[in-house]
Design a protein around this motif. Structure first.
Motif, short mmCIF file in Angstrom:
data_model
loop_
_atom_site.label_atom_id
_atom_site.label_comp_id
_atom_site.label_asym_id
_atom_site.label_seq_id
_atom_site.Cartn_x
_atom_site.Cartn_y
_atom_site.Cartn_z
N GLU A 1 9.14 116.61 12.25
CA GLU A 1 8.72 116.44 10.86
C GLU A 1 9.49 117.34 9.89
O GLU A 1 9.59 117.02 8.69
N ASN A 2 10.06 118.42 10.38
CA ASN A 2 10.83 119.31 9.50
C ASN A 2 12.34 119.10 9.59
O ASN A 2 13.11 119.78 8.92
N ASP A 3 12.77 118.15 10.42
CA ASP A 3 14.19 117.85 10.53
C ASP A 3 14.67 117.11 9.28
O ASP A 3 13.88 116.48 8.57
N GLU A 4 15.97 117.18 9.03
CA GLU A 4 16.55 116.52 7.87
C GLU A 4 17.74 115.67 8.29
O GLU A 4 18.45 115.99 9.24
N LEU A 5 17.96 114.58 7.55
CA LEU A 5 19.17 113.78 7.69
C LEU A 5 20.14 114.22 6.59
O LEU A 5 19.75 114.32 5.42
N GLU A 6 21.38 114.47 6.96
CA GLU A 6 22.39 114.84 5.97
C GLU A 6 23.17 113.60 5.56
O GLU A 6 23.77 112.92 6.39
N LEU A 7 23.17 113.29 4.27
CA LEU A 7 23.91 112.16 3.73
C LEU A 7 25.26 112.65 3.24
O LEU A 7 25.34 113.53 2.38
N THR A 8 26.35 112.11 3.80
CA THR A 8 27.69 112.55 3.43
C THR A 8 28.25 111.65 2.32
O THR A 8 27.72 110.59 2.02
N THR A 9 29.35 112.10 1.75
CA THR A 9 30.02 111.30 0.72
C THR A 9 30.78 110.13 1.32
O THR A 9 31.34 109.32 0.59
N PHE A 10 30.80 110.05 2.64
CA PHE A 10 31.56 109.00 3.31
C PHE A 10 30.66 107.93 3.92
O PHE A 10 30.98 107.33 4.94
N GLN A 11 29.51 107.71 3.27
CA GLN A 11 28.60 106.64 3.68
C GLN A 11 28.12 106.82 5.12
O GLN A 11 27.99 105.86 5.88
N GLN A 12 27.86 108.07 5.51
CA GLN A 12 27.34 108.36 6.84
C GLN A 12 26.11 109.25 6.73
O GLN A 12 25.95 109.99 5.76
N LEU A 13 25.26 109.18 7.76
CA LEU A 13 24.16 110.11 7.92
C LEU A 13 24.43 110.93 9.17
O LEU A 13 24.87 110.40 10.19
N TYR A 14 24.18 112.24 9.09
CA TYR A 14 24.31 113.11 10.26
C TYR A 14 22.91 113.36 10.84
O TYR A 14 21.99 113.74 10.12
N ILE A 15 22.79 113.16 12.13
CA ILE A 15 21.54 113.43 12.83
C ILE A 15 21.85 114.21 14.10
O ILE A 15 22.87 113.96 14.75
N GLU A 16 21.00 115.16 14.44
CA GLU A 16 21.17 115.93 15.67
C GLU A 16 20.27 115.35 16.75
O GLU A 16 19.07 115.13 16.52
N ILE A 17 20.85 115.09 17.91
CA ILE A 17 20.11 114.50 19.03
C ILE A 17 20.32 115.36 20.28
O ILE A 17 21.22 116.19 20.34
N ASP A 18 19.47 115.14 21.29
CA ASP A 18 19.60 115.88 22.55
C ASP A 18 20.90 115.49 23.24
O ASP A 18 21.17 114.30 23.47
N ALA A 19 21.70 116.49 23.59
CA ALA A 19 23.00 116.23 24.20
C ALA A 19 22.88 115.49 25.52
O ALA A 19 23.68 114.61 25.83
N ASP A 20 21.84 115.82 26.31
CA ASP A 20 21.72 115.21 27.63
C ASP A 20 21.21 113.77 27.58
O ASP A 20 21.19 113.07 28.59
N ARG A 21 20.82 113.30 26.38
CA ARG A 21 20.37 111.91 26.22
C ARG A 21 21.27 111.14 25.26
O ARG A 21 20.90 110.07 24.77
N LYS A 22 22.45 111.66 25.02
CA LYS A 22 23.34 111.10 24.01
C LYS A 22 23.62 109.61 24.24
O LYS A 22 23.46 108.79 23.33
N LYS A 23 24.03 109.24 25.44
CA LYS A 23 24.38 107.84 25.71
C LYS A 23 23.17 106.92 25.53
O LYS A 23 23.27 105.84 24.95
N GLU A 24 22.04 107.36 26.02
CA GLU A 24 20.80 106.57 25.91
C GLU A 24 20.40 106.36 24.46
O GLU A 24 20.04 105.25 24.04
N ILE A 25 20.49 107.43 23.66
CA ILE A 25 20.08 107.35 22.26
C ILE A 25 21.05 106.50 21.46
O ILE A 25 20.64 105.67 20.63
#
Length: 210
Positions: A36-60
């Motif tokens: 609930e306290n996480d944030e999405l970063e909106l870039t100037t290049f029409q992208q959103l940055y999100i942090e995910i669990d590294a060990d579940r990267k492919k699945e996510i």
């Protein structure tokens, strides 16, 4: 001992279409992997940055892509293609060509983050002249620009490298440009600096369409 999981940053967007949009389903799947306290970063290049669990990267990533999200690495890679909104229509403004360019180049490793941009007409809403590699559709052909810089006191428009290209010529020229940068760019050398050091005429000669 901390049990904090390792995180990896991922760039996502809704792909190339009529404007930069996300559906409710896409927003919901992103929220699924946020506290609930996480944030999405909106870039100037029409992208959103999100942090995910590294060990579940492919699945996510697989789950994101199933909703139509496009996923890209963050760092020294070619970013996803920034585009205009294709206000005159997909075919007239070359949306299929833009999608093919994005498919071919986004995520490729380079010495420093490379920003490509596309616009479907000379109005230039996608700001191709202010980015590292810029493509402008002019009637039925494409002009290719390099070395634009949008920020700083030394900001400047890109230089016209080639003009009146058909789609296949355009793909080949962009592929060659990126290969030249990969092979000859210094670590963390911004593309506009590389263009000046390497020389516009050398780039023009080596990307020449036969």
């Amino acid at each position: 001992m901390s049990d904090t999981k390792e995180k990896v940053k991922l760039a996502v967007n809704g792909g190339i279409g009529f404007g930069a949009k996300l559906s409710a389903k896409q927003l919901m799947v992103l929220a699924k992997y946020m506290d609930e306290n996480d944030e999405l970063e909106l870039t100037t290049f029409q992208q959103l940055y999100i942090e995910i669990d590294a060990d579940r990267k492919k699945e996510i990533i697989k789950e994101f892509e199933e909703t139509g999200l496009n996923c890209y690495p963050v760092g020294s890679y070619v970013k996803s293609l920034r585009t205009c909104n294709f206000c005159k229509g997909a075919e007239e403004e070359g949306m299929p060509t833009a999608k093919e360019i994005n498919k071919r180049i986004s995520g490729r490793p380079v010495p420093f983050t490379l920003k490509p941009a596309y616009t479907g007409c000379p109005v230039g809403c996608g700001e191709p002249l202010m980015n590292d590699i810029g493509i402008m559709k002019v009637k039925e052909t494409y002009d290719l620009y390099v070395g634009g810089k949008a920020k700083g006191k030394d900001a400047e428009a890109g230089t016209l490298l080639m003009e009146s290209l058909n789609p296949d010529q355009l793909y080949s020229a962009i592929d060659t440009l990126i290969e030249i940068y990969q092979q000859n760019g210094k670590k963390r050398e911004a593309f506009h600096k590389f263009v000046k050091r390497y020389g516009i005429e050398n780039l023009r000669s080596e990307t020449k369409i036969i």
